[in-house]
Design a protein around this motif. Sequence first.
Motif, PDB file in Angstrom:
ATOM      1  N   LEU A 172       0.795  -1.225   0.000  1.00  0.00           N
ATOM      2  CA  LEU A 172       0.000   0.000   0.000  1.00  0.00           C
ATOM      3  C   LEU A 172       0.828   1.277   0.000  1.00  0.00           C
ATOM      4  CD1 LEU A 172      -2.758  -0.997   2.585  1.00  0.00           C
ATOM      5  CD2 LEU A 172      -2.913  -1.032   0.096  1.00  0.00           C
ATOM      6  N   GLY A 173       2.018   1.228   0.565  1.00  0.00           N
ATOM      7  CA  GLY A 173       2.820   2.432   0.692  1.00  0.00           C
ATOM      8  C   GLY A 173       2.392   3.261   1.889  1.00  0.00           C
ATOM      9  N   MET A 174       3.105   4.348   2.081  1.00  0.00           N
ATOM     10  CA  MET A 174       2.860   5.192   3.249  1.00  0.00           C
ATOM     11  C   MET A 174       1.546   5.961   3.132  1.00  0.00           C
ATOM     12  SD  MET A 174       4.310   5.797   6.002  1.00  0.00           S
ATOM     13  CE  MET A 174       4.595   6.915   7.313  1.00  0.00           C
ATOM     14  N   LEU A 175       1.227   6.422   1.966  1.00  0.00           N
ATOM     15  CA  LEU A 175       0.040   7.262   1.803  1.00  0.00           C
ATOM     16  C   LEU A 175      -1.246   6.446   1.939  1.00  0.00           C
ATOM     17  CD1 LEU A 175      -0.994  10.088   1.254  1.00  0.00           C
ATOM     18  CD2 LEU A 175      -0.798   9.621  -1.180  1.00  0.00           C
ATOM     19  N   LEU A 176      -1.421   5.415   1.143  1.00  0.00           N
ATOM     20  CA  LEU A 176      -2.640   4.600   1.225  1.00  0.00           C
ATOM     21  C   LEU A 176      -2.696   3.816   2.529  1.00  0.00           C
ATOM     22  CD1 LEU A 176      -2.985   3.187  -2.404  1.00  0.00           C
ATOM     23  CD2 LEU A 176      -4.255   5.039  -1.326  1.00  0.00           C
ATOM     24  N   GLY A 177      -1.564   3.252   2.942  1.00  0.00           N
ATOM     25  CA  GLY A 177      -1.524   2.500   4.193  1.00  0.00           C
ATOM     26  C   GLY A 177      -1.811   3.379   5.389  1.00  0.00           C
ATOM     27  N   GLY A 178      -1.273   4.594   5.370  1.00  0.00           N
ATOM     28  CA  GLY A 178      -1.522   5.531   6.458  1.00  0.00           C
ATOM     29  C   GLY A 178      -2.982   5.948   6.520  1.00  0.00           C
ATOM     30  N   LEU A 179      -3.581   6.189   5.364  1.00  0.00           N
ATOM     31  CA  LEU A 179      -5.002   6.538   5.331  1.00  0.00           C
ATOM     32  C   LEU A 179      -5.852   5.414   5.907  1.00  0.00           C
ATOM     33  CD1 LEU A 179      -5.257   8.206   1.811  1.00  0.00           C
ATOM     34  CD2 LEU A 179      -5.696   9.312   4.003  1.00  0.00           C
ATOM     35  N   VAL A 236      -7.095  14.629   5.976  1.00  0.00           N
ATOM     36  CA  VAL A 236      -6.396  15.885   6.269  1.00  0.00           C
ATOM     37  C   VAL A 236      -5.032  15.624   6.904  1.00  0.00           C
ATOM     38  CG1 VAL A 236      -6.451  17.951   7.741  1.00  0.00           C
ATOM     39  CG2 VAL A 236      -8.470  17.297   6.422  1.00  0.00           C
ATOM     40  N   PHE A 237      -5.001  14.771   7.927  1.00  0.00           N
ATOM     41  CA  PHE A 237      -3.750  14.608   8.656  1.00  0.00           C
ATOM     42  C   PHE A 237      -2.742  13.724   7.925  1.00  0.00           C
ATOM     43  CE2 PHE A 237      -6.395  16.269  12.032  1.00  0.00           C
ATOM     44  CZ  PHE A 237      -5.538  17.192  12.583  1.00  0.00           C
ATOM     45  N   VAL A 238      -3.175  12.631   7.340  1.00  0.00           N
ATOM     46  CA  VAL A 238      -2.224  11.744   6.656  1.00  0.00           C
ATOM     47  C   VAL A 238      -1.703  12.405   5.389  1.00  0.00           C
ATOM     48  CG1 VAL A 238      -1.944   9.530   5.505  1.00  0.00           C
ATOM     49  CG2 VAL A 238      -3.160   9.650   7.671  1.00  0.00           C
ATOM     50  N   VAL A 239      -2.596  12.957   4.577  1.00  0.00           N
ATOM     51  CA  VAL A 239      -2.139  13.631   3.352  1.00  0.00           C
ATOM     52  C   VAL A 239      -1.316  14.868   3.719  1.00  0.00           C
ATOM     53  CG1 VAL A 239      -2.899  14.841   1.272  1.00  0.00           C
ATOM     54  CG2 VAL A 239      -4.011  12.710   1.955  1.00  0.00           C
ATOM     55  N   GLY A 240      -1.716  15.575   4.763  1.00  0.00           N
ATOM     56  CA  GLY A 240      -0.936  16.735   5.193  1.00  0.00           C
ATOM     57  C   GLY A 240       0.473  16.367   5.640  1.00  0.00           C
ATOM     58  N   MET A 241       0.582  15.341   6.489  1.00  0.00           N
ATOM     59  CA  MET A 241       1.919  14.918   6.943  1.00  0.00           C
ATOM     60  C   MET A 241       2.735  14.335   5.793  1.00  0.00           C
ATOM     61  SD  MET A 241       2.215  15.902   9.964  1.00  0.00           S
ATOM     62  CE  MET A 241       3.751  15.136  10.366  1.00  0.00           C
ATOM     63  N   TRP A 242       2.084  13.575   4.913  1.00  0.00           N
ATOM     64  CA  TRP A 242       2.782  13.028   3.759  1.00  0.00           C
ATOM     65  C   TRP A 242       3.306  14.173   2.888  1.00  0.00           C
ATOM     66  CZ3 TRP A 242       2.212  13.455  -1.481  1.00  0.00           C
ATOM     67  CH2 TRP A 242       2.962  12.571  -2.250  1.00  0.00           C
ATOM     68  N   SER A 243       2.495  15.218   2.682  1.00  0.00           N
ATOM     69  CA  SER A 243       2.917  16.357   1.866  1.00  0.00           C
ATOM     70  C   SER A 243       4.084  17.099   2.500  1.00  0.00           C
ATOM     71  CB  SER A 243       1.744  17.322   1.673  1.00  0.00           C
ATOM     72  OG  SER A 243       0.691  16.686   1.021  1.00  0.00           O
ATOM     73  N   ILE A 244       4.010  17.294   3.804  1.00  0.00           N
ATOM     74  CA  ILE A 244       5.101  17.998   4.485  1.00  0.00           C
ATOM     75  C   ILE A 244       6.411  17.233   4.340  1.00  0.00           C
ATOM     76  CG2 ILE A 244       5.990  18.645   6.763  1.00  0.00           C
ATOM     77  CD1 ILE A 244       3.087  19.409   7.499  1.00  0.00           C
ATOM     78  N   GLY A 272      11.479  16.816   1.395  1.00  0.00           N
ATOM     79  CA  GLY A 272      12.203  15.976   0.438  1.00  0.00           C
ATOM     80  C   GLY A 272      12.495  14.577   0.930  1.00  0.00           C
ATOM     81  N   VAL A 273      11.728  14.088   1.895  1.00  0.00           N
ATOM     82  CA  VAL A 273      11.924  12.736   2.404  1.00  0.00           C
ATOM     83  C   VAL A 273      11.197  11.771   1.476  1.00  0.00           C
ATOM     84  CG1 VAL A 273      11.470  11.183   4.343  1.00  0.00           C
ATOM     85  CG2 VAL A 273      12.090  13.561   4.769  1.00  0.00           C
ATOM     86  N   VAL A 274      11.894  10.736   1.028  1.00  0.00           N
ATOM     87  CA  VAL A 274      11.280   9.746   0.158  1.00  0.00           C
ATOM     88  C   VAL A 274      10.599   8.708   1.042  1.00  0.00           C
ATOM     89  CG1 VAL A 274      11.657   8.037  -1.646  1.00  0.00           C
ATOM     90  CG2 VAL A 274      13.010  10.132  -1.620  1.00  0.00           C
ATOM     91  N   LEU A 275       9.272   8.720   1.029  1.00  0.00           N
ATOM     92  CA  LEU A 275       8.487   7.789   1.838  1.00  0.00           C
ATOM     93  C   LEU A 275       8.135   6.569   1.001  1.00  0.00           C
ATOM     94  CD1 LEU A 275       6.140  10.402   3.522  1.00  0.00           C
ATOM     95  CD2 LEU A 275       8.096   9.251   4.545  1.00  0.00           C
ATOM     96  N   PRO A 276       7.910   5.419   1.637  1.00  0.00           N
ATOM     97  CA  PRO A 276       7.550   4.215   0.879  1.00  0.00           C
ATOM     98  C   PRO A 276       6.281   4.437   0.067  1.00  0.00           C
ATOM     99  CG  PRO A 276       8.001   3.678   3.173  1.00  0.00           C
ATOM    100  CD  PRO A 276       8.008   5.159   3.063  1.00  0.00           C
TER     101      PRO A 276
END
Length: 159
Positions: A99-106, A133-141, A147-151
Amino acid sequence: MTLNRDFFVAVFFLVLVVVMYAASYSLPEPMFNQLASWTWPRVILIPLGILSLVLLIQSQTSGLEAATFSDLKGWLRDNTNPFLCFVLFFGFLYLMPLLGMLLGGLLYVFLTLCVLGGWQPRQMVLHIAISAVFVVGMWSIFSLALGVVLPEGTILRVY
């Protein structure tokens, strides 16, 4: 000495802090005037150790009852939510490559909020909004601003 729940929690966290602090000495040294890799772990571990020590002292001075382990079924029933949250977190870690960080985090934040806050439709809409709001916001930050490469996972390729 009183052996109550707070005592066991404080001892657990004190041991954890000592082990993690000792492990921070094995982190690599920084290069080119960078912030040392052990800085943030130690910044977190020192207050955690102080708070654990305070909890240990309070557990010995307060009048809490001693821990009894005779009713294991009742203890498991009373602590269902923490166990479910741990299961959800380990599921999040297990599904991270897919799922990765974005979908898995959501998914993780939404399910955790539903487990803790309820499954009614009105609450689920609020949980979806909070998760987004919070997962997409933290992922965007982290990914866009810092510039952190997240899974990213195999389902959704972001980069």
